[in-house]
Design a protein around this motif. Structure first.
Motif, PDB file in Angstrom:
ATOM      1  N   VAL A 114     -63.130  -9.867   1.147  1.00  0.00           N
ATOM      2  CA  VAL A 114     -62.557  -8.840   2.164  1.00  0.00           C
ATOM      3  C   VAL A 114     -61.182  -8.228   2.148  1.00  0.00           C
ATOM      4  O   VAL A 114     -59.970  -8.969   2.418  1.00  0.00           O
ATOM      5  CB  VAL A 114     -63.033  -9.778   3.605  1.00  0.00           C
ATOM      6  N   PRO A 115     -61.194  -6.876   2.843  1.00  0.00           N
ATOM      7  CA  PRO A 115     -59.265  -6.062   2.420  1.00  0.00           C
ATOM      8  C   PRO A 115     -58.432  -6.862   3.363  1.00  0.00           C
ATOM      9  O   PRO A 115     -59.357  -7.323   5.076  1.00  0.00           O
ATOM     10  CB  PRO A 115     -59.744  -5.338   2.379  1.00  0.00           C
ATOM     11  N   TYR A 116     -57.780  -7.203   3.458  1.00  0.00           N
ATOM     12  CA  TYR A 116     -56.390  -8.082   4.525  1.00  0.00           C
ATOM     13  C   TYR A 116     -56.304  -6.890   5.918  1.00  0.00           C
ATOM     14  O   TYR A 116     -56.979  -6.085   5.852  1.00  0.00           O
ATOM     15  CB  TYR A 116     -55.348  -8.295   4.118  1.00  0.00           C
TER      16      TYR A 116
ATOM     17  N   ILE B 198     -59.424 -13.334   1.240  1.00  0.00           N
ATOM     18  CA  ILE B 198     -60.681 -14.142   2.469  1.00  0.00           C
ATOM     19  C   ILE B 198     -62.026 -12.877   1.896  1.00  0.00           C
ATOM     20  O   ILE B 198     -61.795 -11.715   1.498  1.00  0.00           O
ATOM     21  CB  ILE B 198     -60.241 -13.447   3.409  1.00  0.00           C
ATOM     22  N   TRP B 199     -62.536 -13.950   1.591  1.00  0.00           N
ATOM     23  CA  TRP B 199     -64.300 -13.665   1.187  1.00  0.00           C
ATOM     24  C   TRP B 199     -65.619 -13.689   2.321  1.00  0.00           C
ATOM     25  O   TRP B 199     -65.119 -14.707   3.257  1.00  0.00           O
ATOM     26  CB  TRP B 199     -64.447 -14.044   0.023  1.00  0.00           C
ATOM     27  N   GLN B 200     -66.258 -12.861   2.485  1.00  0.00           N
ATOM     28  CA  GLN B 200     -67.255 -13.183   3.251  1.00  0.00           C
ATOM     29  C   GLN B 200     -68.604 -13.609   2.526  1.00  0.00           C
ATOM     30  O   GLN B 200     -68.616 -13.375   1.323  1.00  0.00           O
ATOM     31  CB  GLN B 200     -67.735 -11.563   3.906  1.00  0.00           C
ATOM     32  N   ASP B 201     -68.971 -14.673   3.474  1.00  0.00           N
ATOM     33  CA  ASP B 201     -69.975 -15.950   2.487  1.00  0.00           C
ATOM     34  C   ASP B 201     -71.549 -16.155   2.857  1.00  0.00           C
ATOM     35  O   ASP B 201     -71.219 -16.261   3.967  1.00  0.00           O
ATOM     36  CB  ASP B 201     -69.380 -16.949   2.556  1.00  0.00           C
TER      37      ASP B 201
ATOM     38  N   ASP C 217     -71.309 -15.626  11.156  1.00  0.00           N
ATOM     39  CA  ASP C 217     -70.632 -14.412   9.826  1.00  0.00           C
ATOM     40  C   ASP C 217     -68.780 -15.826   9.339  1.00  0.00           C
ATOM     41  O   ASP C 217     -68.773 -16.181   9.970  1.00  0.00           O
ATOM     42  CB  ASP C 217     -69.566 -13.445   9.816  1.00  0.00           C
ATOM     43  N   GLN C 218     -70.383 -16.166   7.721  1.00  0.00           N
ATOM     44  CA  GLN C 218     -68.791 -17.277   7.109  1.00  0.00           C
ATOM     45  C   GLN C 218     -68.114 -16.506   6.396  1.00  0.00           C
ATOM     46  O   GLN C 218     -68.668 -15.611   5.362  1.00  0.00           O
ATOM     47  CB  GLN C 218     -70.070 -18.187   7.110  1.00  0.00           C
ATOM     48  N   TYR C 219     -66.972 -16.748   6.421  1.00  0.00           N
ATOM     49  CA  TYR C 219     -66.166 -16.437   5.651  1.00  0.00           C
ATOM     50  C   TYR C 219     -65.392 -17.884   4.496  1.00  0.00           C
ATOM     51  O   TYR C 219     -65.322 -18.839   5.590  1.00  0.00           O
ATOM     52  CB  TYR C 219     -64.602 -16.501   6.196  1.00  0.00           C
ATOM     53  N   PHE C 220     -64.944 -17.701   3.120  1.00  0.00           N
ATOM     54  CA  PHE C 220     -63.730 -19.224   2.588  1.00  0.00           C
ATOM     55  C   PHE C 220     -62.585 -18.128   2.589  1.00  0.00           C
ATOM     56  O   PHE C 220     -62.392 -17.178   2.151  1.00  0.00           O
ATOM     57  CB  PHE C 220     -64.910 -20.051   2.281  1.00  0.00           C
ATOM     58  N   VAL C 221     -61.337 -18.849   3.239  1.00  0.00           N
ATOM     59  CA  VAL C 221     -60.170 -18.237   3.001  1.00  0.00           C
ATOM     60  C   VAL C 221     -59.264 -19.124   1.769  1.00  0.00           C
ATOM     61  O   VAL C 221     -58.539 -20.940   1.985  1.00  0.00           O
ATOM     62  CB  VAL C 221     -59.033 -19.019   4.307  1.00  0.00           C
ATOM     63  N   ASN C 222     -58.968 -18.185   0.839  1.00  0.00           N
ATOM     64  CA  ASN C 222     -57.895 -19.427  -0.549  1.00  0.00           C
ATOM     65  C   ASN C 222     -56.976 -19.098   0.639  1.00  0.00           C
ATOM     66  O   ASN C 222     -55.710 -18.324  -0.262  1.00  0.00           O
ATOM     67  CB  ASN C 222     -58.555 -18.459  -1.541  1.00  0.00           C
ATOM     68  N   THR C 223     -55.973 -20.396  -0.110  1.00  0.00           N
ATOM     69  CA  THR C 223     -54.656 -20.528   0.409  1.00  0.00           C
ATOM     70  C   THR C 223     -53.922 -21.389  -0.176  1.00  0.00           C
ATOM     71  O   THR C 223     -54.208 -22.253  -1.367  1.00  0.00           O
ATOM     72  CB  THR C 223     -54.073 -20.756   2.171  1.00  0.00           C
ATOM     73  N   ILE C 224     -52.482 -21.326  -0.802  1.00  0.00           N
ATOM     74  CA  ILE C 224     -51.407 -21.738  -1.369  1.00  0.00           C
ATOM     75  C   ILE C 224     -50.543 -22.507  -0.263  1.00  0.00           C
ATOM     76  O   ILE C 224     -49.919 -21.853  -0.152  1.00  0.00           O
ATOM     77  CB  ILE C 224     -51.122 -21.304  -3.010  1.00  0.00           C
ATOM     78  N   SER C 225     -50.186 -23.687  -0.493  1.00  0.00           N
ATOM     79  CA  SER C 225     -49.139 -23.682   0.258  1.00  0.00           C
ATOM     80  C   SER C 225     -47.675 -24.610  -0.513  1.00  0.00           C
ATOM     81  O   SER C 225     -47.718 -24.896  -1.217  1.00  0.00           O
ATOM     82  CB  SER C 225     -49.697 -25.181   1.322  1.00  0.00           C
ATOM     83  N   ARG C 226     -46.669 -23.912   0.371  1.00  0.00           N
ATOM     84  CA  ARG C 226     -45.556 -24.332  -0.312  1.00  0.00           C
ATOM     85  C   ARG C 226     -44.411 -24.527   0.999  1.00  0.00           C
ATOM     86  O   ARG C 226     -44.186 -23.680   1.751  1.00  0.00           O
ATOM     87  CB  ARG C 226     -44.869 -23.418  -1.505  1.00  0.00           C
TER      88      ARG C 226
ATOM     89  N   LEU D  28     -58.778 -14.838  11.348  1.00  0.00           N
ATOM     90  CA  LEU D  28     -58.965 -16.182  10.493  1.00  0.00           C
ATOM     91  C   LEU D  28     -57.642 -17.146   9.949  1.00  0.00           C
ATOM     92  O   LEU D  28     -57.499 -18.083   9.554  1.00  0.00           O
ATOM     93  CB  LEU D  28     -59.857 -15.834   9.219  1.00  0.00           C
ATOM     94  N   VAL D  29     -56.436 -16.119   9.238  1.00  0.00           N
ATOM     95  CA  VAL D  29     -55.725 -16.153   9.114  1.00  0.00           C
ATOM     96  C   VAL D  29     -54.735 -17.361   9.395  1.00  0.00           C
ATOM     97  O   VAL D  29     -54.627 -18.619   9.306  1.00  0.00           O
ATOM     98  CB  VAL D  29     -54.584 -15.292   8.106  1.00  0.00           C
ATOM     99  N   SER D  30     -54.730 -17.057  11.117  1.00  0.00           N
ATOM    100  CA  SER D  30     -54.370 -18.028  11.684  1.00  0.00           C
ATOM    101  C   SER D  30     -54.976 -19.030  12.193  1.00  0.00           C
ATOM    102  O   SER D  30     -53.804 -20.256  12.352  1.00  0.00           O
ATOM    103  CB  SER D  30     -54.257 -17.082  13.394  1.00  0.00           C
ATOM    104  N   TYR D  31     -55.437 -19.530  12.184  1.00  0.00           N
ATOM    105  CA  TYR D  31     -56.483 -20.584  12.375  1.00  0.00           C
ATOM    106  C   TYR D  31     -57.052 -21.519  11.657  1.00  0.00           C
ATOM    107  O   TYR D  31     -56.434 -22.652  11.066  1.00  0.00           O
ATOM    108  CB  TYR D  31     -58.226 -20.344  12.592  1.00  0.00           C
TER     109      TYR D  31
END
Length: 418
Positions: free
Chosen positions: A243-245, A222-225, A204-213, A253-256
């Motif tokens: 996808v609800p957290y 997080i979306w399932q794609d 199952d493919q996902y994409f994770v949008n993040t912002i770093s500071r 996925l977040v940890s990875y």
């Protein structure tokens, strides 16, 4: 162009694709913006999105970074961000040369080049598909048959949007893929001098949008794609589902993804990271060190209360408040799905009025040019899709019903022959 507002200025390198929303969001926070174009050969589908009136100045880099820096000296530049994939490397360099917060240039190439990306992650012990880089089919076939075996994925090392992604079951298909890629100019106007080849991973493919500071990473969404594979060739975008957290493998996925960001020294700014959840666990497909490219911000905000652009601007304009909430999980108040339009043949848009709330009650907007009579080509990748329809609802049943209605409209009325 606008007159300079009082206060700070952000420089946005190639403010197109998802980055076209950044300047207006900064303006809402009292910041001005300067556009920097990374090169004069940006593809037309990018340059057509540029809105010069959003900027104090539009600076053409033309390969001379010193000239860009001299032009930027006239403004109170306090941050530099990439707007699109083409702007990542120059944004890193400008931020470093201006002594501003940024990701540095030491791993800049690894944050764009799909082979270098996998190479550095594998060296750090992060699970990724076995990968190689070759400029000849003979070497690629020899590596594959001595190593991971068939099937493999072959793609340009520096492109985006499923451009020239080939799924190869044998040496014959691999030779054809290398011939189709090497020596060609890719969709973002760069020469493909070699290819990246990877063991095909499935799941199952996902994409994770993040912002770093300051090296801390906030997960925006997080979306399932779900994509459709064309025989022996590219991927067609089909459905993207918010996808609800806490649902499914989101925590893992977040940890990875955070480990990937750390390994690639992405300490500042947005990232759009694609991951396959396999029987072996998460495997990186690719990381993109910029905001998500294909997006309508309003439906995302309606579901989440924020979007990838607003959170990116939060991190720059109010870092203390951003860092105070950086570890908080997002909350999806409503169901949200993006349904990519898939044209079966070359033709034109027939009746775009069919994309409406009367026929599709959960309709929340359409991304793309769907004016009647606009030419379309048979969809073979992201760039040949006519557009994308967002659906916003309270239940999964409503979303599924209206997804089926969109596909029915595509079969009967949305497209017409030329």
């Amino acid at each position: 162009m606008n007159e300079q507002a009082s206060g700070a200025t952000v420089a946005i390198v190639d403010p197109v694709s998802g980055g076209k929303f950044l300047a207006s969001e900064f303006a809402r926070r009292g910041w001005s913006a300067v556009a920097v174009l990374s090169r004069p050969t940006l593809p037309e589908f990018y340059t057509a999105q540029l809105c010069p009136d959003d900027f104090l100045d539009v600076i053409q880099a033309d390969g001379d970074v010193d000239e860009v820096l001299a032009r930027l000296a006239a403004y109170q530049v306090r941050a530099v961000l990439p707007g699109a994939e083409t702007g990542v490397a120059l944004a890193d360099e400008l931020a470093e040369r201006l002594c501003l917060v940024g990701n540095g240039t030491a791993l800049s190439a690894h944050r764009r080049d799909k082979y270098l990306m996998m190479d550095v992650l594998a060296a750090k012990g992060i699970p990724v598909p076995e990968s190689g880089s070759f400029d000849t089919a003979a070497d690629l076939v020899a590596w594959t048959e001595a190593g991971p075996g068939w099937p493999v994925v072959i793609k340009p090392r520096r492109s985006c949007g499923t451009d020239s992604v080939y799924f190869c079951q044998d040496a014959e298909r691999a030779r054809a893929a290398v011939a189709a890629i090497v020596g060609q100019i890719n969709v973002i106007g760069e020469l493909n001098d070699s290819v990246c080849v990877q063991r095909l991973v499935t799941g199952d493919q996902y994409f994770v949008n993040t912002i770093s500071r300051a090296g801390r990473h906030s997960v925006c969404e997080i979306w399932q794609d779900r994509k459709r594979a064309l025989p022996g060739r590219s991927l067609v975008y089909d459905i993207e589902e918010l996808v609800p957290y806490g649902v499914g493998p989101t925590r893992e996925l977040v940890s990875y993804v955070k480990s990937v960001l750390d390994a690639l020294a992405l300490t500042e700014g947005p990232a759009h990271t694609e991951v396959m959840w396999t029987a072996e666990g998460p495997m990186l497909i690719e990381l993109n060190a910029r905001v998500q490219g294909s997006i309508i911000t309003e439906p995302v905000t309606a579901a989440l209360g924020h979007n990838h652009v607003t959170r990116t601007v939060d991190a720059v304009t109010d870092p203390d408040s951003f860092l105070a909430t950086v570890d908080e999980p997002y909350h999806a108040a409503r169901r949200l799905r993006a349904v990519s339009l898939i044209a079966p043949d070359d033709g034109q848009i027939g009746d775009p009025s069919l994309l409406c709330t009367e026929l599709i009650p959960t309709f929340a907007g359409v991304m793309g040019d769907v004016r009647a009579g606009r030419p379309v080509q048979r969809t073979v990748d992201l760039f040949s899709s006519p557009g994308c329809v967002y659906l916003l609802a309270d239940t999964d049943e409503e979303i599924e019903r209206d997804t089926a209605r969109i596909r029915a409209i595509e079969r009967d009325g949305l497209y017409a022959p030329r």
